[in-house]
Design an enzyme around this catalytic site. Structure first.
Site, PDB file in Angstrom:
ATOM      1  N   LYS A   1     -27.758 -20.848   3.690  1.00 17.38           N
ATOM      2  CA  LYS A   1     -27.818 -19.790   2.688  1.00 17.38           C
ATOM      3  C   LYS A   1     -26.402 -19.414   2.251  1.00 17.38           C
ATOM      4  O   LYS A   1     -25.533 -19.119   3.083  1.00 17.38           O
ATOM      5  CB  LYS A   1     -28.526 -18.557   3.257  1.00 17.38           C
ATOM      6  CG  LYS A   1     -30.019 -18.757   3.505  1.00 17.38           C
ATOM      7  CD  LYS A   1     -30.800 -18.884   2.212  1.00 17.38           C
ATOM      8  CE  LYS A   1     -32.302 -18.891   2.445  1.00 17.38           C
ATOM      9  NZ  LYS A   1     -33.056 -19.019   1.188  1.00 17.38           N
TER      10      LYS A   1
ATOM     11  N   LYS B   1     -43.658 -23.469  -3.906  1.00 17.90           N
ATOM     12  CA  LYS B   1     -44.058 -22.504  -2.879  1.00 17.90           C
ATOM     13  C   LYS B   1     -45.396 -21.895  -3.281  1.00 17.90           C
ATOM     14  O   LYS B   1     -45.568 -21.472  -4.428  1.00 17.90           O
ATOM     15  CB  LYS B   1     -43.007 -21.401  -2.715  1.00 17.90           C
ATOM     16  CG  LYS B   1     -41.672 -21.898  -2.161  1.00 17.90           C
ATOM     17  CD  LYS B   1     -40.653 -20.775  -2.072  1.00 17.90           C
ATOM     18  CE  LYS B   1     -39.318 -21.279  -1.517  1.00 17.90           C
ATOM     19  NZ  LYS B   1     -38.285 -20.217  -1.533  1.00 17.90           N
TER      20      LYS B   1
END
Length: 358
Positions: free
Chosen positions: A162, A267
């Site tokens: 991240k 997703k």
């Protein structure tokens, strides 16, 4: 197999450590769990994650959409009329993709049970084993390096890093991580919309020029900025993946037609469930664009559904389904079996979920 009722519950599981991205920090998984009850006694399980900063859906809105719109639209219908149920699910309320995903997942669970087959086989049956990456949260370069080393020791071959808060610091993070783990492990970076197009291009080209060996970069710019996304894609050699820019099949068709990215992250919480995710897979086959199957910070119910879809389809070549391994315990009985990075599906009908101890 007639739908008699939809019952809502909750699943809350503490994380092993806080999950931090460019936009949020979370200490636990908090899912809305759905059980669809049928006249045959079969129960379908589904769930949805509260991700207000990504989908706009929070616990209260998920529950409200299910109780006030979805339930009254599909209760009384027969699972054999599957397409008709999915059309009702899509049309009963605008948006609310997470609520729709939870119910869609439970419907597909029942669909598999109705026909006595594991869901991944009904959807395509390409494989029954997967290997996921694991996410390394945004922290200091030193802490991220330690977390990366720990993940590699557990056998993870791909890490998703991240980034997205500060390009210069992000590059330092990548240097420190590479120094700590070497070059045998794949690194993906996820900026979570945190960069401007020009700074993304500068940062990614610097990362490449330093030989830091990055497999892909996920959503470097704001979700709405498709021209900016295309600018980055056209000006860097590192493959660019769209995540927040693609919710629906229509979104996918647009970015594919523009060639605004090299890959797409599907997703279920964005698509509204498996039925729309399948449409994106079909588009990806037509356009020749490989996909990742990813998840929000979700528990094992909805992630098991994502695992079934990922196992079924050849076009899904990258797996980011680490939600369950970030949790401090597993309260779901049955479903996908995790051994750190390795995921195996059992040949039980539907999702193979027996219950939830929470």
């Amino acid at each position: 197999m007639i739908i008699k009722d939809i019952v809502i519950g909750h699943l809350s599981v503490p994380l092993k450590k806080p999950f931090k991205t460019a936009v949020r920090s979370v200490n636990s998984v908090n899912d809305v769990v759905v059980k669809i009850i049928t006249d045959t006694g079969n129960v379908g399980f589904g769930s949805a994650a509260s991700t207000g900063l990504v989908t706009g859906d929070i616990t209260e809105s998920i529950e409200g959409a299910i109780n006030n719109y979805i339930k009254r639209s599909i209760v009384g219908m027969d699972i054999e009329d599957f397409e008709a149920i999915l059309i009702k699910l899509d049309n009963c309320i605008v948006g609310n993709t997470s609520a729709k995903a939870a119910v869609d997942i439970a419907l597909y669970d029942l669909y598999g049970q109705r026909y006595g087959a594991p869901l991944y086989k009904l959807l395509g049956g390409f494989r029954n084993k997967l290997e996921t990456d694991i996410t390394i949260s945004v922290n200091s370069p030193e802490e991220m390096s330690r977390d990366s080393v720990d993940a590699v020791k557990l056998g993870y071959k791909t890490l998703k890093i991240k980034v997205g808060k500060n390009p210069k610091l992000d590059i330092k993070r990548m240097r420190e991580i590479r120094k700590a783990i070497g070059y045998e492990v794949n690194l993906r970076i996820d900026a979570n919309q945190g960069w401007q197009p020009k700074e993304a291009i500068r940062a990614l080209n610097e990362i490449e020029n330093e030989g830091l060996k990055i497999e892909l970069v996920e959503q470097p710019v704001k979700a709405w900025n498709l021209e900016g996304l295309k600018m980055v894609t056209d000006n860097v050699n590192i493959p660019v993946m769209a995540d927040e820019s693609v919710f629906s099949p229509k979104d996918a068709a647009r970015v594919m037609e523009m060639r605004a990215c090299d890959l797409i992250n599907i997703k279920l919480m964005k698509t509204g469930g498996i039925h729309n995710a399948l449409k994106i897979c079909a588009l990806a086959e037509v356009y020749g664009m490989e996909c990742m199957l990813g998840c929000m910070l979700e528990g094992k119910v909805s992630v098991t559904a994502a695992v079934h879809l990922a196992a079924a389809k050849r076009i899904i070549t990258k797996i980011d389904l680490d939600g369950p391994v970030l949790c401090s315990r597993d309260d779901v009985v049955g479903g996908a079996m995790y051994d750190n990075s390795n995921i195996v599906l059992v040949d039980e009908p539907g999702l193979g979920i027996e219950g939830i101890n929470n």
